[in-house]
Structure formats: C-alpha cells, structure tokens
Design a protein around this motif. Structure first.
Motif, mmCIF file in Angstrom:
data_model
loop_
_atom_site.group_PDB
_atom_site.id
_atom_site.type_symbol
_atom_site.label_atom_id
_atom_site.label_comp_id
_atom_site.label_asym_id
_atom_site.label_seq_id
_atom_site.Cartn_x
_atom_site.Cartn_y
_atom_site.Cartn_z
ATOM 1 N N ILE A 149 0.870 -1.278 0.014
ATOM 2 C CA ILE A 149 -0.116 0.047 0.016
ATOM 3 C C ILE A 149 1.004 1.170 0.075
ATOM 4 O O ILE A 149 1.693 1.560 0.806
ATOM 5 N N ASN A 150 0.961 1.799 -1.049
ATOM 6 C CA ASN A 150 1.653 3.009 -1.496
ATOM 7 C C ASN A 150 0.712 4.311 -0.627
ATOM 8 O O ASN A 150 -0.403 4.407 -0.814
ATOM 9 N N PRO A 151 1.506 5.399 -0.165
ATOM 10 C CA PRO A 151 0.771 6.538 0.479
ATOM 11 C C PRO A 151 -0.045 7.081 -0.687
ATOM 12 O O PRO A 151 -1.248 7.493 -0.433
ATOM 13 N N GLU A 152 0.466 7.247 -1.857
ATOM 14 C CA GLU A 152 -0.511 7.824 -3.137
ATOM 15 C C GLU A 152 -1.714 7.006 -3.230
ATOM 16 O O GLU A 152 -2.690 7.648 -3.537
ATOM 17 N N GLU A 153 -1.889 5.787 -2.633
ATOM 18 C CA GLU A 153 -2.983 4.974 -3.022
ATOM 19 C C GLU A 153 -4.212 5.098 -2.060
ATOM 20 O O GLU A 153 -5.295 4.973 -2.145
ATOM 21 N N THR A 154 -3.757 5.992 -0.898
ATOM 22 C CA THR A 154 -4.746 6.088 0.191
ATOM 23 C C THR A 154 -5.490 7.615 -0.190
ATOM 24 O O THR A 154 -6.412 7.895 0.375
ATOM 25 N N THR A 155 -4.738 8.472 -0.914
ATOM 26 C CA THR A 155 -5.407 9.735 -1.179
ATOM 27 C C THR A 155 -6.696 9.752 -1.648
ATOM 28 O O THR A 155 -7.474 10.525 -1.415
ATOM 29 N N PRO A 156 -7.100 8.879 -2.817
ATOM 30 C CA PRO A 156 -8.385 9.052 -3.357
ATOM 31 C C PRO A 156 -9.438 8.702 -2.462
ATOM 32 O O PRO A 156 -10.352 9.468 -2.250
ATOM 33 N N TYR A 157 -9.161 7.888 -1.433
ATOM 34 C CA TYR A 157 -10.119 7.693 -0.434
ATOM 35 C C TYR A 157 -10.518 8.817 0.376
ATOM 36 O O TYR A 157 -11.589 9.422 0.596
ATOM 37 N N ASN A 158 -9.371 9.510 0.952
ATOM 38 C CA ASN A 158 -9.669 10.829 1.808
ATOM 39 C C ASN A 158 -10.282 11.798 1.147
ATOM 40 O O ASN A 158 -10.945 12.610 1.462
#
Length: 181
Positions: free
Chosen positions: A35-44
């Motif tokens: 899980i790359n940090p960039e992959e959590t951005t869309p959720y937020n």
C-alpha cells in the motif's frame, strides 16, 4: 434522529455501509501486496468532498460517518477487522473471505437502500476503486493487473454496471457532483 434511523437500518448496518468505501480503497491498494501512500489519497479526497455535498443522500451520510471517525481517531481498519472477527469471516490463516463479505454483507446492506441511493453508492465506489487503482503505478500501465482483478471481482460481486459508469459523460457528471458543482 440517528443516521441509521433515517435510512431504516440498524446501527450495525449503517456502520457497515460506511465502511464500504474504506474496504474498496484498502482492497485495491493492497492488491499488489504494497500500500503506497499515494493509493490512500483518493479515499481521503472522495470522502471529504462527498461529506460536504449538500444532497440529502445515503452516500453523503456514509461519507460524513467516515470523516467523523477519522476526526475522532477511530480506525476504519479496526472496525472492519472487528466486524470480520465477530461474523467469523476469517479463515485459519487470518485472511478474510472476500466474496462472502462483499456479497453476503456489503451487497445485502446496499440493497436496503432505495434505487437512487444504491446507484449513488455504486457509482461512488466504482470511481473510488478506479482512482485508487490509477493513483500509483508506471505511466504506461498505471493499474496493476492484480488491482484490475480485484476491481473486476468486486464490481461483479457488488453488481456494479461498469459499462454505464465507464462512459465519459457519466464520469464527468460524477466528478462534477463530487466537487459540488
């Protein structure tokens, strides 16, 4: 009136519905094993934008619940893991039964909403899943094959009409709605 009462759900059903965006984001982001940090951005971004939308929809309330938990420091991962454990959805290796969770639990709850709200939720999940998959990767192939496989299964299990949501006009309308336009 509590949000779950507004939508004629139990508090557990409403909480489960509010964990669905997190589950989609996590499922896609972790599909390739990292899980790359960039992959959590869309959720937020998605939950924050949708939580400020003025529409009186279940989707807006679902996102408001997610934002509220985030602000209170309540972990969506912990809530989902507790749900998995309480409902015996983990195998002996500690892995959860994805299809059972999606079809027997998430889809069941989504189907408790009226057609308009169901469609809003599914459209949101579709676009969140794609944005998560496209958020990190090599430019010539931004979506990893494992992410595509996860999305394909998830969309099938949740009965999401991908042809409908892939249309550019519909995607543009969704992003305008997400941005409050």
């Amino acid at each position: 009136m509590e949000l779950h009462e507004k939508w004629n759900l139990t508090s557990q059903e409403m909480e489960l519905a509010s964990l669905l965006p997190y589950h989609v984001s996590y499922m896609v982001a972790s599909a390739d094993g990292v899980i790359n940090p960039e992959e959590t951005t869309p959720y937020n971004v998605f939950i924050n934008l949708m939580s400020t939308n003025s529409d009186d929809t279940a989707l807006v309330d679902i996102c408001k619940m997610s934002v509220d938990r985030l602000e209170r420091g309540i972990s969506d991962a912990d809530l989902l893991n507790n749900y998995l454990n309480q409902n015996d959805l983990m195998d002996e290796n500690g892995l959860y039964y994805k299809k059972v969770l999606v079809v027997d639990h998430f889809l069941r709850v989504v189907n408790l909403f009226d057609d308009y709200n169901k469609e809003k939720i599914k459209e949101f999940l579709f676009n969140l899943g794609l944005d998560t998959a496209y958020s990190y990767g090599v430019p010539e192939n931004p979506m990893d094959d494992s992410e595509a496989d996860e999305l394909r299964d998830f969309f099938k299990w949740l009965e999401i009409d991908t042809n409908k949501y892939f249309e550019e006009k519909n995607r543009n309308n969704f992003y305008a709605y997400l941005n409050g336009e």
